[in-house]
Enzyme design. Sequence first.
Site, short mmCIF file in Angstrom:
data_model
loop_
_atom_site.label_atom_id
_atom_site.label_comp_id
_atom_site.label_asym_id
_atom_site.label_seq_id
_atom_site.Cartn_x
_atom_site.Cartn_y
_atom_site.Cartn_z
N LYS A 79 53.45 50.51 37.36
CA LYS A 79 53.19 49.16 37.86
C LYS A 79 52.88 48.22 36.69
O LYS A 79 52.18 48.59 35.75
CB LYS A 79 51.97 49.22 38.79
N SER A 106 50.11 45.90 46.93
CA SER A 106 50.75 45.15 45.86
C SER A 106 51.66 46.01 44.98
O SER A 106 52.50 45.46 44.26
CB SER A 106 49.68 44.48 44.99
N SER A 111 46.69 48.95 47.97
CA SER A 111 47.95 48.62 47.28
C SER A 111 48.83 49.80 46.87
O SER A 111 49.96 49.60 46.46
CB SER A 111 47.66 47.77 46.05
N1 GLN Z 1 46.09 43.54 49.98
C1 GLN Z 1 44.86 43.70 49.30
C2 GLN Z 1 44.53 42.45 48.54
O1 GLN Z 1 45.30 41.56 48.58
C3 GLN Z 1 44.90 44.90 48.42
C4 GLN Z 1 45.32 44.65 47.02
C5 GLN Z 1 45.23 45.86 46.16
O2 GLN Z 1 44.91 46.96 46.61
N2 GLN Z 1 45.49 45.66 44.88
O3 GLN Z 1 43.52 42.34 47.89
#
Ligand code: GLN
Length: 443
Positions: A61, A136, A160
């Site tokens: 990532k 994400s 994410s």
């Molecule tokens: N969807 C969650 C957020 O927007 C999780 C993001 C993540 O785990 N990096 O914060």
Amino acid sequence: MSGLAEKKTKEYLDKINKVNKELNIFLHINENALLEARKVDEKVARTGKKGRLYGKVIAVKSAINVLGLIANCASLVLENYVSTFDATVIKKIKEGDGVIIGMTNCDEFCAGGSGENSVFGCAVNPSCPGRIPGGSSSGSAAAVAAGLCDMALGSDTGGSIRNPSSNCGVVGVKPSYGLVSRYGLIDLSMSLDQIGPIAGNVEDAALLLDVIKGKDERDTKTFAGKEIRLENLKDKKVKIGVLKIKGVDKRIQTLIDKKVAEVVKRYKWKMEEVSIKHIDLAVQTYYPLVYVEFFSATRRFDGRRYGYKIEEKCGEEVLRRILGGSEITKAEFEGRYYNKALEVKEIIKEELEKAFEEYDCIISPVVPSLPWKVGEGDKMKPEEMYAFDALTIPANLAEICAISIPAGKVKEEKEGIPIGLQIMAGKNEESMMLSIAREIEKI
Ligand code: GLN
């Protein structure tokens, strides 16, 4: 004749070069991947010793530092930022003879749950084109699903890793807080973030996790953790708590229920519905914590050290969090909201810990709704998006481990929409969680 690492790296590179324009999964390819693979082969030939990741090609990532590669977090703020060091997890992968093939797309600064917040455009969900890949860690899950690598690394602050794994039909693990070093991860929320593996099956995910885990003096929150071992649980008395929350799409819950019923029947395990009293507060608890910690983390992006001043170049969701975080931390509030959120975090953590005295694991869906069609996110309110995280956030708040494995498909599109099943287990109980996951995977 080329060795295994070089051969596989070449195959993946050829494939990536063919499809990446269309799929938008990799933001950067490691130009040195072939050379690095060749060196690994030579080392193995010379020493006769194969690292545990020998022959494995790994995507990363774009929020994790890999020496010499661009880690821009899918943001214009860090558009040309080239990492000057390897994150601890990357160091361990390289020491294990794995090859890093490139950096994957994601929501900008890991803020999002769809993949649509990438300034470079959303990655395509190869298992369900037209629908969001989830986020994400969108590109990492999509890379595994499209067969562009053996394994990938994502990061999970509130879902994410698990959310895109669910949407793309692959396996994704959020390790217990502290099991994997965060050193070299560009943080969203340092008290919740964890790096974790995404793979095509539980065994590969377990292997990668075992390689990257462990105590690291550069991350004071880390602990050594038990060795990751996959055990046969067929004749063991596993007790499952089934967690149901309001607002889950019926088609998803039905699929999960069916799977659990099959598992219980096949292995003669026990199951019971479990209720976690304050679980419905998870989303409201998580976001103030993330806003505040993200706001504080982003103060270093002031345009002098790395890239641009963040407020001048970032997208809408990132700006919302920065402004929200700066508001919540205003002196006149005396830390009221942040502290309240910390209190509720503790309550949810205790409730889950209590549940694990009774159950070996807790099973639920990963996401409450089907992945929406790409573009629809633009019309959604932030609260609607955040609601998507209701089932993944609790594991982050409780600092426990959780995994997403494919549970089947909802027959909506031609090929169906992949649905993930989440298994949560107690802190440092990765081996049991992964063993349970592997037995379920077999069905
Ligand atoms: N969807 C969650 C957020 O927007 C999780 C993001 C993540 O785990 N990096 O914060």
